[in-house]
Enzyme design. Sequence first.
Site, short mmCIF file in Angstrom:
data_model
loop_
_atom_site.label_atom_id
_atom_site.label_comp_id
_atom_site.label_asym_id
_atom_site.label_seq_id
_atom_site.Cartn_x
_atom_site.Cartn_y
_atom_site.Cartn_z
N ARG A 141 -13.02 -9.13 -0.88
CA ARG A 141 -12.41 -8.79 0.27
C ARG A 141 -12.00 -7.07 0.28
O ARG A 141 -11.45 -6.83 -0.93
CB ARG A 141 -11.28 -9.71 0.54
N THR A 174 -0.22 1.16 6.46
CA THR A 174 -0.06 0.21 5.58
C THR A 174 0.00 -1.10 6.32
O THR A 174 0.72 -1.27 7.36
CB THR A 174 0.96 0.15 4.69
N GLY A 208 -9.64 -4.25 2.28
CA GLY A 208 -8.92 -4.14 3.53
C GLY A 208 -9.16 -2.76 4.12
O GLY A 208 -9.97 -1.98 3.98
N ASP A 209 -8.09 -2.41 4.70
CA ASP A 209 -8.35 -0.94 5.76
C ASP A 209 -7.91 0.24 4.84
O ASP A 209 -8.43 1.30 5.23
CB ASP A 209 -7.37 -1.04 6.95
N GLY A 264 -4.86 -5.57 6.66
CA GLY A 264 -5.84 -4.78 6.66
C GLY A 264 -7.00 -5.34 7.84
O GLY A 264 -7.68 -4.27 8.54
N THR A 303 0.73 -1.16 0.01
CA THR A 303 -0.06 -0.12 0.04
C THR A 303 1.03 1.03 -0.01
O THR A 303 1.94 1.20 0.69
CB THR A 303 -0.75 0.17 1.31
#
Length: 351
Positions: free
Chosen positions: A224, A247, A226-227, A250, A196
Amino acid sequence: MKTIILAAAAALFAFTSPLHAKAPAPEWSIAIHGGAGTLDPDRMTTEQRAAYEAALQNALDAGKAVLAEGGSAMDAVKAAILPLEDDPLFNAGRGAVFTWEGRNELDASIMDGRDRSAGAVTGVTTIKNPILLAEKVRTDSPHVFLMGEGAEQFASEQQLETAPPEWFATERRLESLERMKANALSAIDVDLKFGTVGAVALDQDGNLAAGTSTGGMTGKRWGRIGDAPVIGAGTYADNRACAVSATGWGEYFIRVGVAAEICSRIRMVRAQQAFKSGGEHREWLEREGYAQGIADAVMKEVKDLGGDGGVILVTPEGQALYSFNTTGMYRGRATSDGLNEVAIFGEGAAE
């Protein structure tokens, strides 16, 4: 009791008002990242290391130029992230990892510390620079978070640049997916790092901003997310506290709410110090390592739950900081008082 309440209210008012500084330096600051993870200097050639460091410096220079010329933190964040999205070395935009089905699905988010306005997108496949789409969501839509086809339609209406699948795809990322499937490996085993990218900045007007962009995890399935596109987990900015871009793994960053958690704790410390000192607290905030300690504590919480990764952050005092619980993080930072560095390994890791 009435006197105490009035004193507390006055202190908190002073805290939310502009800080009166004797020497408001640095005037601006910026930090960037290009992922964190299991990074071993013995597994990286001199040429590879030089390439990553040059790419990080290029992104840092782009953000620095905006800030040095009096530009906004928001513009600096975008300027720094764009070259990272275009560079196949990083897992964002061009060079993004592949899903289980062999697609490149992109996520991004951005936030303005002035009013906490934010924009985020997830699962887009044709947008050349997802961070620009996230910014359009923030400024030109009534929403905060758009996904998939709807986000693509909005991007078309905003006339954002698109790119074909082959623009994003790279042989290196495809090989990672094939190796993952052939050997029944996890994304962690294949990637060794979370690629990321992100940037955080403080401008000369005292405003903060944060942005994050990613291709997610190799072999991700079932849509899916992630954060990185989740406001409060991978990205957060609040002029009263800090700006954070994360990063890492997540799922754990979402569970902890890493970016917002760091800002909330920093804001609490700043408010307490404002009350104790009647608002004259910048020198203490600049001197004490409170922000670094808070970031380290939150990253330790992530590690204790089983997650890996790191964060970058800037404070209203201009501190540009890192914290990571991995062996390395692609990172850089610069300030108007002359600090300029890029790094990959060691130093700054939260134990």
